[in-house]
Design an enzyme around this catalytic site. Structure first.
Site, short mmCIF file in Angstrom:
data_model
loop_
_atom_site.label_atom_id
_atom_site.label_comp_id
_atom_site.label_asym_id
_atom_site.label_seq_id
_atom_site.Cartn_x
_atom_site.Cartn_y
_atom_site.Cartn_z
N LYS A 288 -1.05 -10.24 5.31
CA LYS A 288 0.11 -9.37 5.69
C LYS A 288 1.50 -10.20 6.34
CE LYS A 288 1.94 -4.41 5.82
NZ LYS A 288 2.16 -3.36 5.63
N GLU A 373 -4.42 12.79 1.28
CA GLU A 373 -3.78 13.58 1.10
C GLU A 373 -4.60 15.78 1.01
OE1 GLU A 373 -0.68 10.60 0.70
OE2 GLU A 373 -1.93 11.30 -0.32
N ARG A 401 0.51 16.27 -2.71
CA ARG A 401 -0.40 15.62 -3.39
C ARG A 401 -1.91 16.54 -2.72
NH1 ARG A 401 -0.73 9.14 -2.22
NH2 ARG A 401 -1.44 9.26 -5.08
#
Length: 628
Positions: A288, A373, A401
């Site tokens: 990253k 979630e 969600r």
């Protein structure tokens, strides 16, 4: 390696020739490393001009080039998960210059968006959807006999969600012709690439090995026990040098891990996998922030950046104001010091929800469940069953969600869970995929829930404590950004459940009911119109007494940064109707449409929720009333 973000547009002669992936495919392979460097440098420059998601895109430059070089896009489908990775994709698909206005009003979206480009095959903003979407496209191609390819590119963080594994399980079961690429940039699934695993990855992806494999199946097809022995031997060999056994068990042919920044290796491996039948899984290791030294050293800090100002002039007064997430972060630490039963749960939003200090100070009471979630809410429910007091820190858009778990696992059982709902309302440049504009509507219809919306910083702290001490499910929804500059009382004080406060008493007969952040803009309109302003505080239970006092009002106005349909204004109208009170009402909030990205200030103005818009809407309504 770049050490600074360029403030002048870099020279990119190769990249300037790419207006579509077809142009890229005309290049020689030897030119691609130069193109990669130019693409990475242009991305550094462009994001510095606008701000936006940063580290993930830098990490997939080589992979993006390889995919568009090998696949016939847009006919072949590439689905990006979450979308943070998609900036290089946008640059290569005709939006190079448009990237200089990304996430700005009337500019392109920060996420893939179907109506923006034919190369954006699936709109994304929430994570872990790519495998399911690409599977759907693969099955559509099978049914329509188009021969179209489907690729899902998913990050290792997004792989933590159950939805990704549901799609993997289904893809293996239906033997879909598709490629899933795991972009592993956090080393959360495997160790760094070693020589042995890279060597075997090249062998397993080769056509020679594929022919041997298929030939062996034919030879042993009449000898089931021998075929099973060969299959197990292959699995054990892969298991010794790679982490892919789980994906093999789900029905995928696993290849990897390979270096996601080695262009030759990427091209060879993907080319060999592209035409294979059945579900294929390629595990690539990337870094990253690749190519930008500060981002490689701090990938979390450089997940996204603000616009680089050539001559920055910070607003000293504004910078002193705490953000609402900071108010939550301070409160949860203060409350945890007073009650050792408090635990904090977050679905991968440690930094965004400002749980950094809590995690450091109370590590055994901090639970980051990753991008899960549904599990976060049910985990809280299980804890609440046995005497723990969970605080679930979650963005409004992500709580959507876990709606079933909120209803079935928490509210139905009347469990003692507090939801600290961040990013409520419009969220500016992140646009409609991240807007938290439905929570008041979907929360207030749930029995047992207490729902609060603070108008300022001090109210937010008091509501968090109120929800924490309430015995049952409670939610405090607060916006992104800073508050009004109101002094915050340090004590852990509570509010009386279901009671509003009067911020202004007027004589015009107009009563404005403010819910949450827009209340102070409504105050400006109330001052001009000599209206009464109620800071309602509670969406549920609503303050019936305060509203019934004004049964003879000339006009009742509700103001909320939430969808009008089913929102707080609806609660007011329901109360009036239930008490046979027939007076004019005006509901101000968000219309029945998705609001495109812009600055938060511009978005409020667009929907009429700034002070001028509120005043104008009331004046228009008064004119209509007088004409009746």
């Amino acid at each position: 390696m770049f050490e600074e973000i360029p403030t002048a547009r870099p020279e990119t002669p190769l990249l300037d020739q790419v207006n579509a992936p077809a142009d890229l495919r005309s290049f020689k392979k030897e030119q691609l490393p130069t193109l990669v460097r130019e693409l990475r440098e242009f991305m550094l420059y462009s994001v510095g001009q606008t701000g936006g998601h940063f580290g993930a895109g830098l990490g997939v430059v080589e992979l993006t080039v390889a995919l568009h070089y090998l696949y016939n896009t847009p006919e072949d489908r590439i689905v990006w998960d979450v979308g943070h990775q998609a900036y290089p994709h946008k640059i290569l698909t005709g939006r190079r210059e448009a990237l200089l206005n990304i996430r700005q009003e009337n500019g392109i979206s920060g996420f893939p968006k179907r109506d923006e480009s034919e190369y954006d095959t699936f709109g994304v903003g929430h994570s872990s959807t790519s495998i399911g979407a690409a599977l759907g496209m693969s099955l559509a191609a099978r049914q329509l006999k188009t021969g179209r390819k489907a690729v899902a590119v998913i990050g290792d963080g997004a792989m933590s969600a159950g939805m990704a594994f549901e799609a993997l399980n289904h893809a293996g079961d239906v033997k879909a012709d598709m490629l899933v690429i795991l972009n592993d940039n956090e080393m959360s699934i495997s160790k760094p690439v070693g020589a042995l695993s890279s060597y075997f990855a090249r062998i397993w992806a080769s056509k020679t090995y594929d022919h041997i494999r298929e030939g062996g199946r034919k030879v042993f097809s009449g000898l089931p026990s021998a075929l099973e022995l060969a299959r197990k031997a292959e699995e054990h060999m892969k298991g010794m040098v790679s982490p892919g056994m789980m994906f093999e068990e789900l029905g995928f042919n696993y290849i990897g891990p390979i270096d996601g920044h080695d262009m030759d290796h990427l091209l060879t491996t993907i080319a060999n996998l592209k035409d294979r039948k059945g579900p294929q899984f390629l595990h690539v290791i990337t870094k990253k922030g690749k190519g930008f030294e500060p981002a490689e050293g701090d990938p979390i800090g450089y997940h996204a950046i603000n616009k680089i100002e050539p001559d920055p002039k910070p607003n000293v007064e504004k910078s002193k104001l705490p953000k609402y997430c900071n108010i939550f972060g301070q409160w949860v630490c203060d409350a945890a010091e007073q009650d050792d039963k408090l635990v904090a749960i977050t679905p991968a939003m440690k930094e965004g929800s400002d749980l950094i200090d809590f995690a450091d100070r109370f590590p055994e009471r901090y639970f980051d469940v990753a991008i899960a979630e549904q599990h976060a809410v049910t985990l809280a429910a299980g804890m609440a069953c046995d005497g723990i007091k969970p605080v679930v820190a979650i963005y409004s858009t992500f709580l959507q969600r876990a709606y079933d778990q909120l209803i079935h696992d928490v509210a139905l059982q009347n469990l003692d869970v507090l939801f600290a709902i961040d990013r409520a309302g419009l969220v500016g440049e992140d646009g409609p995929t991240h807007a938290g504009v439905y929570d008041l509507s979907y929360l207030r219809c749930i029995p047992n829930m207490v729902v609060m919306a603070p108008s300022d910083e001090d109210e937010c702290r008091k509501m968090l404590q109120t929800g924490y001490e309430y015995k049952g499910p409670a939610a405090v929804r607060y916006p992104r950004g800073t508050g009004q500059g109101i002094d915050i009382e340090p004590d852990l004080r509570t509010l009386e459940i279901g009671k509003s406060r009067t911020l202004r008493t007027g004589q015009s007969g107009i009563v404005i009911c403010g819910f949450g952040r827009p209340t102070y803009d409504a105050l400006k309109a109330a001052n001009t119109l000599d209206a009464t302003l109620l800071d309602m505080r509670f969406v549920k239970p609503i303050d019936e007494e305060a509203l019934l006092i004004h049964r003879n009002a000339k006009l009742i106005v509700t103001v909320e940064e939430n969808a009008i349909m089913g929102g707080a204004g609806s609660a007011v109208s329901e109360l009036l109707l239930a008490n046979n009170i027939n007076i004019p009402t005006l509901h101000l909030g968000l219309p029945d449409q998705y609001e495109e990205h812009a600055s938060h200030t511009s978005m409020l103005k667009r929907v009429g929720l700034d002070a001028d818009g509120i005043q104008k809407s009331i004046e228009i309504k008064l004119t209509h009333i007088s004409n009746i």
